[in-house]
Design a protein around this motif. Structure first.
Motif, short mmCIF file in Angstrom:
data_model
loop_
_atom_site.label_atom_id
_atom_site.label_comp_id
_atom_site.label_asym_id
_atom_site.label_seq_id
_atom_site.Cartn_x
_atom_site.Cartn_y
_atom_site.Cartn_z
N UNK A 172 -17.45 51.65 20.41
CA UNK A 172 -17.39 52.23 19.06
C UNK A 172 -18.13 53.58 19.02
N UNK A 173 -19.27 53.63 19.70
CA UNK A 173 -20.03 54.88 19.76
C UNK A 173 -19.22 55.94 20.49
N UNK A 174 -18.62 55.56 21.59
CA UNK A 174 -17.80 56.48 22.39
C UNK A 174 -16.63 57.03 21.57
N UNK A 175 -15.98 56.13 20.83
CA UNK A 175 -14.84 56.55 20.01
C UNK A 175 -15.28 57.58 18.96
N UNK A 176 -16.41 57.34 18.31
CA UNK A 176 -16.93 58.28 17.31
C UNK A 176 -17.31 59.61 17.97
N UNK A 177 -17.91 59.53 19.14
CA UNK A 177 -18.32 60.73 19.88
C UNK A 177 -17.11 61.61 20.21
N UNK A 178 -16.03 60.98 20.58
CA UNK A 178 -14.81 61.71 20.98
C UNK A 178 -13.83 61.95 19.85
N UNK A 179 -14.21 61.67 18.61
CA UNK A 179 -13.29 61.72 17.48
C UNK A 179 -12.84 63.14 17.11
#
Length: 181
Positions: A39-46
């Motif tokens: 979830x953190x990764x997805x937000x980081x790459x959003x």
């Protein structure tokens, strides 16, 4: 606790207001659940700065050193919000490798970034950090004193130029008469 984490994960993935979903992600930063890094990764790459800032916040709360390289990269962002949050997260992780770059941020143009760097350096510590923070504090105090003196000088100059005939001065539209006793 597991139920709270479940609800936060559902919220992040759900259709609530973006700010609610971002705060849920930030809250999950403390969680050791296996779903959280994704979830953190997805937000980081959003590609969205608000989500990026929330991901940096969560990285800092995670206690995972693996986020260090991403956080270090964000110290070079054009966004002061991103630089500030990355600096803060590095302090949360107490990432010693970040010291040199955080010391550089003490000269950042943005006050929030400088304050985040100071806080993080105080968390990380190490040789020479106290001296660097003392120098920074003295520099800021010196700068504040110079700014105050310059402001007073400008005001005094303006007042001197406001003088009229017969000892009158116009102070903000009010005429003052000087009488010599």
């Amino acid at each position: 606790l597991h139920e709270v984490e479940d609800r936060l994960i559902v919220t992040v993935k759900g259709s609530d207001a973006v700010d609610v979903r971002r705060r849920a992600l930030e809250s999950l930063g403390f969680s050791s659940r296996k779903e959280v890094p994704g979830l953190i990764e997805k937000a980081y790459n959003s590609g969205n700065e608000s989500w990026l800032v929330s991901s940096l916040f969560a990285m800092g709360r995670s206690a995972h050193q693996k986020w260090g390289p991403r956080l270090m990269k964000m110290l070079d962002s054009d966004s002061s919000d991103v630089r500030s949050e990355a600096a803060q997260a590095l302090g949360e992780l107490e990432l010693k490798e970040a010291r040199p770059r955080l010391l550089e941020l003490l000269q950042d143009d943005n006050e929030e970034v400088r304050l985040a760097a100071v806080w993080s350096l105080s968390q990380i510590g190490g040789e020479g950090i106290q001296v660097a923070l003392d120098v920074q504090r003295r520099h800021r105090l010196d700068q504040a004193a110079r700014d105050t003196l310059q402001c007073v000088g400008i005001q005094a100059h303006a007042l001197g130029r406001a003088g009229g005939a017969g000892g009158e001065r116009d102070l903000g539209g009010v005429r003052r008469h000087h009488h010599l006793g």
